[in-house]
Design a protein around this motif. Structure first.
Motif, mmCIF file in Angstrom:
data_model
loop_
_atom_site.group_PDB
_atom_site.id
_atom_site.type_symbol
_atom_site.label_atom_id
_atom_site.label_comp_id
_atom_site.label_asym_id
_atom_site.label_seq_id
_atom_site.Cartn_x
_atom_site.Cartn_y
_atom_site.Cartn_z
ATOM 1 N N ASN A 169 7.350 5.660 -8.031
ATOM 2 C CA ASN A 169 6.007 5.165 -7.246
ATOM 3 C C ASN A 169 6.310 4.162 -6.170
ATOM 4 O OD1 ASN A 169 3.806 4.538 -6.069
ATOM 5 N ND2 ASN A 169 2.683 4.910 -8.056
ATOM 6 N N PRO A 170 6.551 4.617 -4.824
ATOM 7 C CA PRO A 170 6.857 3.678 -4.031
ATOM 8 C C PRO A 170 5.857 2.622 -3.643
ATOM 9 C CG PRO A 170 7.398 5.848 -3.185
ATOM 10 C CD PRO A 170 6.751 6.108 -4.403
ATOM 11 N N GLN A 171 4.730 3.024 -3.785
ATOM 12 C CA GLN A 171 3.869 1.901 -3.440
ATOM 13 C C GLN A 171 3.533 0.837 -4.741
ATOM 14 O OE1 GLN A 171 3.041 5.297 -3.229
ATOM 15 N NE2 GLN A 171 3.161 5.013 -1.103
ATOM 16 N N ALA A 172 3.930 1.520 -5.791
ATOM 17 C CA ALA A 172 3.909 0.425 -7.105
ATOM 18 C C ALA A 172 5.172 -0.552 -6.925
ATOM 19 C CB ALA A 172 4.059 1.145 -8.448
ATOM 20 N N GLU B 102 6.637 -1.361 -4.154
ATOM 21 C CA GLU B 102 6.380 -2.307 -2.925
ATOM 22 C C GLU B 102 5.584 -3.291 -3.480
ATOM 23 O OE1 GLU B 102 4.151 -2.115 1.593
ATOM 24 O OE2 GLU B 102 4.595 -0.335 0.374
ATOM 25 N N GLN B 103 4.499 -3.227 -4.253
ATOM 26 C CA GLN B 103 3.478 -4.328 -4.661
ATOM 27 C C GLN B 103 4.495 -5.423 -5.574
ATOM 28 O OE1 GLN B 103 0.713 -2.083 -6.379
ATOM 29 N NE2 GLN B 103 -0.639 -1.845 -4.790
ATOM 30 N N ALA C 215 11.446 5.189 -6.804
ATOM 31 C CA ALA C 215 11.513 4.285 -5.773
ATOM 32 C C ALA C 215 12.809 3.534 -5.808
ATOM 33 C CB ALA C 215 10.388 3.583 -6.010
ATOM 34 N N THR D 260 9.538 -3.957 0.642
ATOM 35 C CA THR D 260 9.322 -2.302 1.093
ATOM 36 C C THR D 260 10.401 -1.554 0.220
ATOM 37 O OG1 THR D 260 9.065 -3.143 3.297
ATOM 38 C CG2 THR D 260 9.754 -1.003 3.210
#
Length: 205
Positions: free
Chosen positions: A81-84, A86-87, A168, A203
């Motif tokens: 999960n790229p968003q996870a 990133e966070q 990711a 990122t």
């Protein structure tokens, strides 16, 4: 039974499983080193507070950053999960920045710099930053290997069948940034990489 085993081996199933386990192990080490850093923070703050009276804003920033970093957990199941990612990296970058400001306080307090416990904690923090760098680099390499296998033919077909997706990873720019440990100002005049900004690790690809 043997024919099925040979078929799975030939289509790359075993290689995918082995690489997946290696990625998970590498990520566990990244998390372990970040946790080691977080565990140092209360002692660092306690020592600095003994010598300072007007640095409350710095202490507040460190506390907030530590809480934010601790509130985001990435498990092996969510590593695609790229968003996870990133966070998670944004929170850790915030922690790096807050620690840099905390350690810079020592420049204004000679007695603090001379404290042997503070010096020991400096050394521990510096060692932890180095371990984080090594762990992240290993994770990058292992994810690149796994993602290559997931995308290449014919192993991409096997990955598709078994629902094994790309994981990711850090961006190329970030990979260059972490080729050396981030500089945390230890007040010893040593030169190093520029202080990581609050979003410098944030990122993912």
């Amino acid at each position: 039974m043997m024919a099925g085993t040979l078929s799975l081996t030939g289509c790359g199933y075993n290689a995918l499983q082995a690489q997946d386990e290696q990625v998970n192990a590498s990520w566990s080490e990244v998390v372990n080193q970040y946790q080691r850093r977080a565990d140092l923070v209360p002692n660092l703050v306690a020592v600095v507070q003994r010598y300072t009276e007007h640095e409350q804003a710095v202490f507040t920033d460190v506390a907030k950053a530590r809480a934010a970093a601790g509130s985001i957990q990435l498990t092996p199941e969510t590593l695609n999960n790229p968003q996870a990612m990133e966070q998670y990296q944004a929170a850790q970058a915030q922690m790096t920045s807050a620690l840099s400001r905390l350690m810079a306080v020592s420049e204004r307090y000679p007695e603090l710099k001379a404290d042997t416990l503070f010096q020991d904690l400096q050394a521990q923090l510096e060692g932890t930053e180095n371990r984080i760098t090594v762990a992240r680099q290993r994770y990058i390499q292992d994810v690149q290997g796994y993602n290559t296998t997931v995308r290449q033919f014919p192993t991409n077909l096997t990955a598709m069948v078994f629902g094994m997706e790309k994981k990711a990873n850090f961006t190329v720019e970030n990979e260059r940034e972490i080729s050396t440990a981030p500089s945390v100002n230890f007040g010893n005049g040593a030169s190093g990489a520029a202080q990581a900004p609050a979003t410098g690790e944030a990122t993912a690809q």
